[in-house]
Design a protein around this motif. Structure first.
Motif, PDB file in Angstrom:
ATOM      1  N   UNK A  71       0.817  -1.216   0.000  1.00 16.31           N
ATOM      2  CA  UNK A  71       0.000   0.000   0.000  1.00 16.31           C
ATOM      3  C   UNK A  71       0.852   1.269   0.000  1.00 16.31           C
ATOM      4  N   UNK A  72       2.053   1.192   0.558  1.00 13.95           N
ATOM      5  CA  UNK A  72       2.886   2.381   0.712  1.00 13.95           C
ATOM      6  C   UNK A  72       4.179   2.333  -0.094  1.00 13.95           C
ATOM      7  N   UNK A  73       4.543   1.183  -0.639  1.00 15.45           N
ATOM      8  CA  UNK A  73       5.843   1.030  -1.290  1.00 15.45           C
ATOM      9  C   UNK A  73       6.005   1.948  -2.500  1.00 15.45           C
ATOM     10  N   UNK A  74       4.965   2.073  -3.323  1.00 15.74           N
ATOM     11  CA  UNK A  74       5.080   2.927  -4.506  1.00 15.74           C
ATOM     12  C   UNK A  74       5.279   4.391  -4.130  1.00 15.74           C
ATOM     13  N   UNK A  75       4.512   4.845  -3.167  1.00 16.99           N
ATOM     14  CA  UNK A  75       4.651   6.233  -2.725  1.00 16.99           C
ATOM     15  C   UNK A  75       6.029   6.458  -2.109  1.00 16.99           C
ATOM     16  N   UNK A  76       6.498   5.506  -1.319  1.00 22.14           N
ATOM     17  CA  UNK A  76       7.816   5.635  -0.692  1.00 22.14           C
ATOM     18  C   UNK A  76       8.919   5.744  -1.734  1.00 22.14           C
ATOM     19  N   UNK A  77       8.884   4.860  -2.736  1.00 20.68           N
ATOM     20  CA  UNK A  77       9.935   4.868  -3.756  1.00 20.68           C
ATOM     21  C   UNK A  77       9.891   6.141  -4.606  1.00 20.68           C
ATOM     22  N   UNK A  78       8.694   6.619  -4.894  1.00 16.50           N
ATOM     23  CA  UNK A  78       8.577   7.851  -5.682  1.00 16.50           C
ATOM     24  C   UNK A  78       9.131   9.050  -4.914  1.00 16.50           C
ATOM     25  N   UNK A  79       8.796   9.152  -3.634  1.00 19.88           N
ATOM     26  CA  UNK A  79       9.278  10.287  -2.840  1.00 19.88           C
ATOM     27  C   UNK A  79      10.770  10.164  -2.564  1.00 19.88           C
ATOM     28  N   UNK A  80      11.236   8.951  -2.274  1.00 20.40           N
ATOM     29  CA  UNK A  80      12.667   8.785  -1.967  1.00 20.40           C
ATOM     30  C   UNK A  80      13.548   9.060  -3.180  1.00 20.40           C
ATOM     31  N   UNK A  81      13.035   8.815  -4.378  1.00 22.27           N
ATOM     32  CA  UNK A  81      13.818   9.123  -5.578  1.00 22.27           C
ATOM     33  C   UNK A  81      13.972  10.634  -5.757  1.00 22.27           C
ATOM     34  N   UNK A  82      12.925  11.383  -5.382  1.00 22.96           N
ATOM     35  CA  UNK A  82      12.968  12.844  -5.526  1.00 22.96           C
ATOM     36  C   UNK A  82      13.644  13.544  -4.358  1.00 22.96           C
ATOM     37  N   UNK A  83      13.284  13.147  -3.126  1.00 23.84           N
ATOM     38  CA  UNK A  83      13.656  13.933  -1.954  1.00 23.84           C
ATOM     39  C   UNK A  83      14.609  13.238  -0.992  1.00 23.84           C
ATOM     40  N   UNK A  84      14.709  11.916  -1.057  1.00 24.71           N
ATOM     41  CA  UNK A  84      15.584  11.203  -0.132  1.00 24.71           C
ATOM     42  C   UNK A  84      14.800  10.262   0.764  1.00 24.71           C
ATOM     43  N   UNK A  85      15.520   9.327   1.368  1.00 26.07           N
ATOM     44  CA  UNK A  85      14.875   8.272   2.152  1.00 26.07           C
ATOM     45  C   UNK A  85      14.264   8.781   3.448  1.00 26.07           C
ATOM     46  N   UNK A  86      14.933   9.695   4.142  1.00 24.85           N
ATOM     47  CA  UNK A  86      14.414  10.175   5.421  1.00 24.85           C
ATOM     48  C   UNK A  86      13.125  10.967   5.238  1.00 24.85           C
ATOM     49  N   UNK A  87      13.083  11.791   4.224  1.00 27.38           N
ATOM     50  CA  UNK A  87      11.878  12.576   3.958  1.00 27.38           C
ATOM     51  C   UNK A  87      10.748  11.656   3.514  1.00 27.38           C
ATOM     52  N   UNK A  88      11.064  10.632   2.743  1.00 31.18           N
ATOM     53  CA  UNK A  88      10.050   9.679   2.303  1.00 31.18           C
ATOM     54  C   UNK A  88       9.478   8.901   3.491  1.00 31.18           C
ATOM     55  N   UNK A  89      10.327   8.532   4.439  1.00 33.48           N
ATOM     56  CA  UNK A  89       9.855   7.823   5.622  1.00 33.48           C
ATOM     57  C   UNK A  89       8.926   8.709   6.443  1.00 33.48           C
ATOM     58  N   UNK A  90       9.251   9.983   6.563  1.00 36.97           N
ATOM     59  CA  UNK A  90       8.390  10.923   7.281  1.00 36.97           C
ATOM     60  C   UNK A  90       7.061  11.098   6.556  1.00 36.97           C
ATOM     61  N   UNK A  91       7.083  11.090   5.239  1.00 38.52           N
ATOM     62  CA  UNK A  91       5.836  11.195   4.465  1.00 38.52           C
ATOM     63  C   UNK A  91       4.950   9.977   4.693  1.00 38.52           C
ATOM     64  N   UNK A  92       5.549   8.808   4.792  1.00 28.64           N
ATOM     65  CA  UNK A  92       4.781   7.593   5.070  1.00 28.64           C
ATOM     66  C   UNK A  92       4.206   7.652   6.489  1.00 28.64           C
ATOM     67  N   UNK A  93       4.951   8.217   7.429  1.00 24.05           N
ATOM     68  CA  UNK A  93       4.438   8.379   8.798  1.00 24.05           C
ATOM     69  C   UNK A  93       3.204   9.269   8.791  1.00 24.05           C
ATOM     70  N   UNK A  94       3.231  10.316   7.992  1.00 22.82           N
ATOM     71  CA  UNK A  94       2.061  11.187   7.906  1.00 22.82           C
ATOM     72  C   UNK A  94       0.881  10.456   7.266  1.00 22.82           C
ATOM     73  N   UNK A  95       1.145   9.629   6.265  1.00 16.95           N
ATOM     74  CA  UNK A  95       0.078   8.844   5.644  1.00 16.95           C
ATOM     75  C   UNK A  95      -0.539   7.871   6.658  1.00 16.95           C
ATOM     76  N   UNK A  96       0.295   7.270   7.507  1.00 18.38           N
ATOM     77  CA  UNK A  96      -0.213   6.376   8.540  1.00 18.38           C
ATOM     78  C   UNK A  96      -1.105   7.126   9.524  1.00 18.38           C
TER      79      UNK A  96
END
Length: 119
Positions: A71-96
């Motif tokens: 459910x979250x892998x596609x969004x994580x990979x898209x954000x991490x490619x643009x902004x980085x892994x830490x920011x992508x993890x924080x974005x997933x936390x907000x989605x949760x």
């Protein structure tokens, strides 16, 4: 999301009806970016960290596992490619947190069922 994460969310948020939207809850938790703007220039910074530290920490821990879920892998990979892994993890936390908000709102809307007792 495990039982510990759910309990921390319930304990820290309390009554979810005091937040009019999931965006307001995310801002209260400190998971929204800071915004600095003037006229036509708008700059988004890092998360504000102005909210509940326990809630933010437990959600970021849960996001470490959730980012591998389909459910979250596609969004994580898209954000991490643009902004980085830490920011992508924080974005997933907000989605949760947003999903938890909607689940809690739905639970508040349903009337409580009473158990029948045998006489």
């Amino acid at each position: 999301m495990g039982p510990l994460t759910a309990l921390v969310i319930l304990a820290e948020v309390g009554d979810v009806t005091r937040f009019p939207s999931a965006r307001k809850l995310a801002a209260w938790a400190g998971l929204t970016p800071t915004v600095r703007g003037s006229d036509l220039t708008v700059r988004h910074g890092h998360i504000s960290k102005q909210g509940d530290a326990w809630l933010r920490r437990i959600l970021c821990e849960a996001a470490q596992t959730a980012k591998r879920h389909p459910d979250f892998a596609d969004a994580y990979h898209a954000i991490s490619a643009r902004r980085g892994k830490k920011i992508a993890t924080t974005a997933i936390a907000r989605k949760l947190l947003t999903r938890a908000y909607h689940l809690l709102q739905a639970a508040e809307a349903q009337p409580q069922r009473r158990k029948r007792t045998a006489r």
